[in-house]
Design a protein around this motif. Structure first.
Motif, PDB file in Angstrom:
ATOM      1  N   LEU A   6      41.893  39.976  32.278  1.00 11.50           N
ATOM      2  CA  LEU A   6      42.630  38.714  32.186  1.00 11.50           C
ATOM      3  C   LEU A   6      43.034  38.225  33.566  1.00 11.50           C
ATOM      4  O   LEU A   6      42.985  37.018  33.856  1.00 11.50           O
ATOM      5  N   ARG A   7      43.435  39.149  34.417  1.00 13.74           N
ATOM      6  CA  ARG A   7      43.774  38.794  35.800  1.00 13.74           C
ATOM      7  C   ARG A   7      42.559  38.196  36.501  1.00 13.74           C
ATOM      8  O   ARG A   7      42.664  37.196  37.228  1.00 13.74           O
ATOM      9  N   TYR A   8      41.392  38.793  36.298  1.00 11.32           N
ATOM     10  CA  TYR A   8      40.179  38.317  36.966  1.00 11.32           C
ATOM     11  C   TYR A   8      39.815  36.898  36.533  1.00 11.32           C
ATOM     12  O   TYR A   8      39.513  36.036  37.371  1.00 11.32           O
ATOM     13  N   ILE A   9      39.832  36.619  35.224  1.00 11.55           N
ATOM     14  CA  ILE A   9      39.431  35.276  34.793  1.00 11.55           C
ATOM     15  C   ILE A   9      40.459  34.235  35.241  1.00 11.55           C
ATOM     16  O   ILE A   9      40.106  33.104  35.600  1.00 11.55           O
ATOM     17  N   TRP A  10      41.727  34.629  35.241  1.00  8.71           N
ATOM     18  CA  TRP A  10      42.786  33.714  35.699  1.00  8.71           C
ATOM     19  C   TRP A  10      42.599  33.379  37.170  1.00  8.71           C
ATOM     20  O   TRP A  10      42.660  32.208  37.576  1.00  8.71           O
ATOM     21  N   GLU A  11      42.364  34.397  37.986  1.00  9.35           N
ATOM     22  CA  GLU A  11      42.210  34.186  39.426  1.00  9.35           C
ATOM     23  C   GLU A  11      40.933  33.418  39.743  1.00  9.35           C
ATOM     24  O   GLU A  11      40.919  32.565  40.635  1.00  9.35           O
ATOM     25  N   VAL A  12      39.854  33.718  39.051  1.00  8.66           N
ATOM     26  CA  VAL A  12      38.604  32.980  39.278  1.00  8.66           C
ATOM     27  C   VAL A  12      38.804  31.497  38.971  1.00  8.66           C
ATOM     28  O   VAL A  12      38.367  30.619  39.728  1.00  8.66           O
ATOM     29  N   ALA A  13      39.472  31.208  37.865  1.00 12.11           N
ATOM     30  CA  ALA A  13      39.723  29.816  37.500  1.00 12.11           C
ATOM     31  C   ALA A  13      40.564  29.104  38.542  1.00 12.11           C
ATOM     32  O   ALA A  13      40.421  27.894  38.757  1.00 12.11           O
ATOM     33  N   HIS A  14      41.451  29.846  39.212  1.00 10.02           N
ATOM     34  CA  HIS A  14      42.328  29.240  40.217  1.00 10.02           C
ATOM     35  C   HIS A  14      41.782  29.379  41.630  1.00 10.02           C
ATOM     36  O   HIS A  14      42.480  29.060  42.602  1.00 10.02           O
ATOM     37  N   HIS A  15      40.559  29.844  41.753  1.00 15.87           N
ATOM     38  CA  HIS A  15      39.849  29.838  43.044  1.00 15.87           C
ATOM     39  C   HIS A  15      38.588  28.977  42.928  1.00 15.87           C
ATOM     40  O   HIS A  15      37.558  29.267  43.554  1.00 15.87           O
ATOM     41  N   ASP A  16      38.692  27.907  42.120  1.00 14.48           N
ATOM     42  CA  ASP A  16      37.580  26.951  41.966  1.00 14.48           C
ATOM     43  C   ASP A  16      36.289  27.623  41.545  1.00 14.48           C
ATOM     44  O   ASP A  16      35.198  27.253  42.008  1.00 14.48           O
ATOM     45  N   LEU A  17      36.394  28.636  40.693  1.00 21.46           N
ATOM     46  CA  LEU A  17      35.246  29.380  40.145  1.00 21.46           C
ATOM     47  C   LEU A  17      34.451  30.104  41.233  1.00 21.46           C
ATOM     48  O   LEU A  17      33.279  30.433  41.031  1.00 21.46           O
ATOM     49  N   ALA A  21      35.532  34.361  46.805  1.00 22.51           N
ATOM     50  CA  ALA A  21      36.889  34.112  47.310  1.00 22.51           C
ATOM     51  C   ALA A  21      37.919  34.871  46.483  1.00 22.51           C
ATOM     52  O   ALA A  21      38.906  35.395  47.024  1.00 22.51           O
ATOM     53  N   THR A  22      37.696  34.939  45.169  1.00 27.42           N
ATOM     54  CA  THR A  22      38.594  35.687  44.296  1.00 27.42           C
ATOM     55  C   THR A  22      38.603  37.163  44.666  1.00 27.42           C
ATOM     56  O   THR A  22      39.669  37.790  44.748  1.00 27.42           O
ATOM     57  N   ALA A  23      37.428  37.719  44.907  1.00 26.69           N
ATOM     58  CA  ALA A  23      37.311  39.136  45.270  1.00 26.69           C
ATOM     59  C   ALA A  23      38.065  39.420  46.563  1.00 26.69           C
ATOM     60  O   ALA A  23      38.752  40.442  46.683  1.00 26.69           O
ATOM     61  N   GLN A  24      37.952  38.513  47.529  1.00 25.34           N
ATOM     62  CA  GLN A  24      38.657  38.701  48.805  1.00 25.34           C
ATOM     63  C   GLN A  24      40.162  38.679  48.599  1.00 25.34           C
ATOM     64  O   GLN A  24      40.898  39.482  49.179  1.00 25.34           O
ATOM     65  N   SER A  25      40.635  37.746  47.766  1.00 23.95           N
ATOM     66  CA  SER A  25      42.084  37.629  47.562  1.00 23.95           C
ATOM     67  C   SER A  25      42.651  38.821  46.809  1.00 23.95           C
ATOM     68  O   SER A  25      43.831  39.165  46.967  1.00 23.95           O
ATOM     69  N   LEU A  26      41.816  39.461  45.976  1.00 24.37           N
ATOM     70  CA  LEU A  26      42.269  40.611  45.181  1.00 24.37           C
ATOM     71  C   LEU A  26      41.865  41.953  45.794  1.00 24.37           C
ATOM     72  O   LEU A  26      42.124  43.004  45.205  1.00 24.37           O
ATOM     73  N   TYR A  27      41.220  41.887  46.964  1.00 28.25           N
ATOM     74  CA  TYR A  27      40.796  43.103  47.672  1.00 28.25           C
ATOM     75  C   TYR A  27      39.913  43.993  46.790  1.00 28.25           C
ATOM     76  O   TYR A  27      40.118  45.200  46.684  1.00 28.25           O
ATOM     77  N   THR A  28      38.948  43.350  46.152  1.00 29.33           N
ATOM     78  CA  THR A  28      38.012  44.095  45.311  1.00 29.33           C
ATOM     79  C   THR A  28      36.614  43.541  45.538  1.00 29.33           C
ATOM     80  O   THR A  28      36.401  42.691  46.414  1.00 29.33           O
TER      81      THR A  28
END
Length: 324
Positions: A6-17, A21-28
């Motif tokens: 759920l965290r991943y889909i939320w963050e992806v949606a808020h990083h313009d898909l 960039a999402t991976a960098q922000s979550l350090y994964t």
């Protein structure tokens, strides 16, 4: 279904898909996020993000509904963490604000300085944006508090509380014909080009209403979100400036004259808003009261119990709101 998914889909949606960039922000890793999203979609039996090759292209209607619920779940999880923090260390944590330049530059500095002095172990983060962006950040849980004058009433999930009333000043160079006006009128102001706030910022709607109600069509030649920018262009002779009175400092704006315009425009009210259901820690109540001393903990808690906008407005109708 995992909380991490759920965290991943939320963050992806808020990083313009943008999965990278999402991976960098979550350090994964990017492949790890993509895999978990696929697993969640397989489990749910619906597509959240359609793809073109390796790229996510949009959010499906089902995805929109899933993301809304995922956001609520993630906010509840964050509230649980804050409850635990309040009991383990009531003076340590994070406070995130979203506000406009005018509030950040002129209204908040003494409040924040005092707050940091009292709570040195609370990390305070500030986002600046348009009133609409600020309200959206509070509504979706990106920030704890939104502080603005415009737009927050558009979001039904926000509890909005009045902090202070303010009005405007006309600013002109010292050699301007209006500089020594003893009785300023809207007609006087409308004779000159106007430099003021972008529509949607800092009470701009009240300004436009005042001219409209008098049948005047002001010639706005330059707009900005920043009062300091407005003053700069007034100094260059571009036009008559209309700014929040708090944005004029006679000690630093020595080459300008400020004329009180409170008789020309209806006052505006700056409000602080937060999402309904937010768990407020002790230092968050304290921040609210430092910014607006009349908003006591009891009054804030009463606001929580008001379920409609009309009920909330009724609570504050007879409250004496200070003027800045």
């Amino acid at each position: 279904m995992k909380l991490q998914q759920l965290r991943y889909i939320w963050e992806v949606a808020h990083h313009d898909l943008n999965v990278s960039a999402t991976a960098q922000s979550l350090y994964t890793s990017q492949p790890g996020i993509s895999k978990q999203i696929r697993l969640l979609e397989d489990e749910l039996g619906v597509e959240i993000f359609p793809r073109s090759g390796k790229h996510l292209t949009r959010i499906t209607p089902a995805g929109d509904a899933i993301l809304k619920t995922a956001g609520e779940i993630l906010r509840k999880v964050e509230s649980i963490k804050q409850v635990a923090q309040e009991f383990s260390n009531e003076r340590k944590g994070t406070l995130t604000l979203a506000t406009t330049h005018t509030q950040a530059r002129y209204a908040l500095p003494p409040v924040i300085a005092d707050f940091i002095k009292k709570y040195p172990d609370v990390a305070l983060h500030m986002h600046q944006g348009t009133p609409m962006q600020i309200s959206e950040m509070a509504a979706d849980g990106t920030v704890d508090f939104a502080i603005a004058t415009e737009a927050m009433e558009l979001f039904s999930d926000l509890i909005m509380m009045p902090c202070y009333r303010w009005n405007r000043s006309i600013v002109v160079p010292k050699n301007h014909p209006l500089a020594h006006s003893s009785h300023l009128t809207l007609e006087d102001v409308a004779k000159y080009p106007i430099v003021t706030y972008v529509f949607g910022f800092t009470g701009r709607s009240k300004l436009d209403e005042a001219f409209l109600n008098r049948g005047l069509a002001p010639r706005v030649v330059f707009t900005a979100a920043d009062a300091d920018v407005i003053k700069t262009y007034v100094k260059l002779g571009l036009g008559v400036g209309i700014i929040a009175s708090m944005a004029f400092n006679p000690e630093t704006d020595t080459d300008l004259v400020a004329l009180d315009a409170s008789h020309l425009f209806e006052s505006s009210t700056t409000k602080i808003g937060f999402r309904r259901g937010t768990f407020l820690r002790g230092f968050m109540y304290d921040f609210i009261q430092k910014f607006a001393p009349h908003l006591t903990k009891d009054l804030v808690n009463e606001a929580f119990n008001r379920h409609t906008r009309a009920d909330l407005d009724e609570l504050f109708d007879n409250l004496k709101i200070p003027t800045h």
